[in-house]
Design a protein around this motif. Sequence first.
Motif, PDB file in Angstrom:
ATOM      1  N   LYS A  17       2.737   5.105  14.442  1.00 51.34           N
ATOM      2  CA  LYS A  17       3.929   5.687  15.058  1.00 51.34           C
ATOM      3  C   LYS A  17       5.036   4.660  15.235  1.00 51.34           C
ATOM      4  CE  LYS A  17       5.363   8.444  19.053  1.00 51.34           C
ATOM      5  NZ  LYS A  17       4.914   9.110  20.315  1.00 51.34           N
ATOM      6  N   SER A  18       4.661   3.454  15.636  1.00 48.90           N
ATOM      7  CA  SER A  18       5.657   2.413  15.876  1.00 48.90           C
ATOM      8  C   SER A  18       6.109   1.702  14.607  1.00 48.90           C
ATOM      9  CB  SER A  18       5.100   1.373  16.853  1.00 48.90           C
ATOM     10  OG  SER A  18       4.062   0.612  16.239  1.00 48.90           O
ATOM     11  N   GLY A  19       5.273   1.759  13.573  1.00 46.40           N
ATOM     12  CA  GLY A  19       5.575   1.046  12.339  1.00 46.40           C
ATOM     13  C   GLY A  19       5.312  -0.439  12.407  1.00 46.40           C
ATOM     14  N   ALA A  20       4.667  -0.898  13.485  1.00 46.09           N
ATOM     15  CA  ALA A  20       4.460  -2.333  13.679  1.00 46.09           C
ATOM     16  C   ALA A  20       3.164  -2.846  13.071  1.00 46.09           C
ATOM     17  CB  ALA A  20       4.474  -2.656  15.178  1.00 46.09           C
ATOM     18  N   MET A  21       2.328  -1.955  12.596  1.00 47.55           N
ATOM     19  CA  MET A  21       1.006  -2.341  12.099  1.00 47.55           C
ATOM     20  C   MET A  21       0.976  -2.293  10.572  1.00 47.55           C
ATOM     21  SD  MET A  21      -2.646  -0.444  12.889  1.00 47.55           S
ATOM     22  CE  MET A  21      -2.705  -0.922  14.618  1.00 47.55           C
ATOM     23  N   GLN A  22       0.480  -3.361   9.946  1.00 41.69           N
ATOM     24  CA  GLN A  22       0.261  -3.382   8.505  1.00 41.69           C
ATOM     25  C   GLN A  22      -1.162  -2.893   8.233  1.00 41.69           C
ATOM     26  OE1 GLN A  22       1.427  -6.468   5.118  1.00 41.69           O
ATOM     27  NE2 GLN A  22      -0.187  -7.289   6.385  1.00 41.69           N
ATOM     28  N   LEU A  23      -1.274  -1.782   7.515  1.00 38.41           N
ATOM     29  CA  LEU A  23      -2.578  -1.188   7.209  1.00 38.41           C
ATOM     30  C   LEU A  23      -2.924  -1.426   5.752  1.00 38.41           C
ATOM     31  CD1 LEU A  23      -2.253   2.234   9.045  1.00 38.41           C
ATOM     32  CD2 LEU A  23      -4.120   0.621   9.395  1.00 38.41           C
ATOM     33  N   ILE A  24      -4.160  -1.848   5.493  1.00 37.01           N
ATOM     34  CA  ILE A  24      -4.615  -2.099   4.127  1.00 37.01           C
ATOM     35  C   ILE A  24      -5.874  -1.280   3.871  1.00 37.01           C
ATOM     36  CG2 ILE A  24      -5.425  -3.834   2.489  1.00 37.01           C
ATOM     37  CD1 ILE A  24      -3.800  -5.901   4.055  1.00 37.01           C
ATOM     38  N   ASP A  25      -5.847  -0.488   2.823  1.00 42.54           N
ATOM     39  CA  ASP A  25      -6.951   0.374   2.414  1.00 42.54           C
ATOM     40  C   ASP A  25      -7.623  -0.261   1.202  1.00 42.54           C
ATOM     41  OD1 ASP A  25      -8.504   2.413   1.140  1.00 42.54           O
ATOM     42  OD2 ASP A  25      -7.221   3.987   1.966  1.00 42.54           O
ATOM     43  N   VAL A  26      -8.883  -0.695   1.341  1.00 43.66           N
ATOM     44  CA  VAL A  26      -9.560  -1.394   0.244  1.00 43.66           C
ATOM     45  C   VAL A  26     -10.498  -0.478  -0.540  1.00 43.66           C
ATOM     46  CG1 VAL A  26      -9.389  -3.600   1.452  1.00 43.66           C
ATOM     47  CG2 VAL A  26     -11.481  -2.245   1.660  1.00 43.66           C
ATOM     48  N   ARG A  27     -10.407   0.831  -0.323  1.00 46.55           N
ATOM     49  CA  ARG A  27     -11.220   1.772  -1.096  1.00 46.55           C
ATOM     50  C   ARG A  27     -10.689   1.881  -2.532  1.00 46.55           C
ATOM     51  NH1 ARG A  27     -10.611   7.158   1.704  1.00 46.55           N
ATOM     52  NH2 ARG A  27      -8.470   6.353   1.800  1.00 46.55           N
ATOM     53  N   SER A  28     -11.353   2.708  -3.327  1.00 49.84           N
ATOM     54  CA  SER A  28     -10.939   2.885  -4.715  1.00 49.84           C
ATOM     55  C   SER A  28      -9.604   3.622  -4.788  1.00 49.84           C
ATOM     56  CB  SER A  28     -11.994   3.697  -5.469  1.00 49.84           C
ATOM     57  OG  SER A  28     -12.025   5.042  -4.987  1.00 49.84           O
ATOM     58  N   PRO A  29      -8.874   3.490  -5.902  1.00 40.05           N
ATOM     59  CA  PRO A  29      -7.621   4.239  -6.060  1.00 40.05           C
ATOM     60  C   PRO A  29      -7.803   5.742  -5.920  1.00 40.05           C
ATOM     61  CG  PRO A  29      -7.747   2.481  -7.687  1.00 40.05           C
ATOM     62  CD  PRO A  29      -9.083   2.530  -7.007  1.00 40.05           C
ATOM     63  N   ALA A  30      -8.932   6.267  -6.407  1.00 39.96           N
ATOM     64  CA  ALA A  30      -9.181   7.717  -6.305  1.00 39.96           C
ATOM     65  C   ALA A  30      -9.326   8.149  -4.849  1.00 39.96           C
ATOM     66  CB  ALA A  30     -10.426   8.095  -7.101  1.00 39.96           C
ATOM     67  N   GLU A  31     -10.002   7.331  -4.045  1.00 39.39           N
ATOM     68  CA  GLU A  31     -10.151   7.664  -2.634  1.00 39.39           C
ATOM     69  C   GLU A  31      -8.815   7.546  -1.901  1.00 39.39           C
ATOM     70  OE1 GLU A  31     -14.484   6.290  -1.229  1.00 39.39           O
ATOM     71  OE2 GLU A  31     -13.464   4.810  -2.486  1.00 39.39           O
ATOM     72  N   TYR A  32      -8.058   6.526  -2.223  1.00 42.89           N
ATOM     73  CA  TYR A  32      -6.738   6.330  -1.609  1.00 42.89           C
ATOM     74  C   TYR A  32      -5.827   7.518  -1.911  1.00 42.89           C
ATOM     75  CZ  TYR A  32      -2.150   4.164  -0.716  1.00 42.89           C
ATOM     76  OH  TYR A  32      -0.878   3.886  -0.269  1.00 42.89           O
ATOM     77  N   ALA A  33      -5.882   8.010  -3.147  1.00 39.43           N
ATOM     78  CA  ALA A  33      -5.024   9.122  -3.548  1.00 39.43           C
ATOM     79  C   ALA A  33      -5.485  10.452  -2.968  1.00 39.43           C
ATOM     80  CB  ALA A  33      -4.980   9.218  -5.070  1.00 39.43           C
ATOM     81  N   GLY A  34      -6.767  10.543  -2.605  1.00 36.64           N
ATOM     82  CA  GLY A  34      -7.313  11.793  -2.090  1.00 36.64           C
ATOM     83  C   GLY A  34      -8.077  12.597  -3.118  1.00 36.64           C
TER      84      GLY A  34
END
Length: 284
Positions: free
Chosen positions: A169-186
């Motif tokens: 909500k604040s935009g202050a957090m850097q989030l990194i998703d290390v799953r596969s591209p297919a999982e990231y895309a849904g």
Amino acid sequence: MRSPLVSTSWLEKHLNEPDLRIVELRGKVLPPTDPPPHYFTDRAGYDAGHIPNAAFVDWQVDIVEPGSPSNDVASPDRFAALMGDLGISNDSTVVVYDNAASMFACRLRWALRYYGHDRVFVLDGGWDKWRAEGRPVSAAIPQFERGGFEPSENAGLKTTATEILAGVKSGAMQLIDVRSPAEYAGRASRAAVGGRIPSAISLPRKTMVADDMTLKTPEALRECFAANGIALDADETVIYCNSGVSASYGMLALEIAGGRNLRLYDGSWKEWGNDPATPKETSI
């Protein structure tokens, strides 16, 4: 600051040091598109041969809290009891390894650090590199005196869904998703719903692994992170995967590259994706 990695040559030279404890976590994870079960441990492989003096830990059972749908880290009492069984005390040096490019080993390293034990190192290249170099192997199960492990939680290494909601909500957090591209895309998911946490940057774990299953060099990692728009000096960086295992590898890589203010989302997508109240994004 000493590197959190040790080499195979270093470990062979120090195998018989009395305060050294070696822990193996062999196993594998199948792609989410395969039929379940997806998670396996390899106790039979350990029994057939392992690094001398290494004990075995089941990454799916031993270091998680029973009944947790997202495989959250074991409670302090449960974790301390396991460390005692392994002969690990607060002053022990611990080296962890696996046969999966260190992602299970990194999970135990993170758990030890979360419970206040920083003298823990990952064997770079793990079991595969050890075997390829023809280093000694034993089928003997080591016996140690019970260790005295006193857990002390380091809350700064872990974050929660509530904290991530505020960070998004604040935009202050850097989030990194290390799953596969297919999982990231849904397009694939280990949870009820596919997708990603809003604003998360995709950085599949495999992009951080060298061809010989060691971690890429700090220079190569920094290039990779920069190319993906990841800031090493962000005020807060949270790494997640499905249940906090691959994410612990991403945390190690960021640490090696010079990242700071790093936290792991223990519940990861298995918690977030199964909660109908959390916001989600997809690319489909």
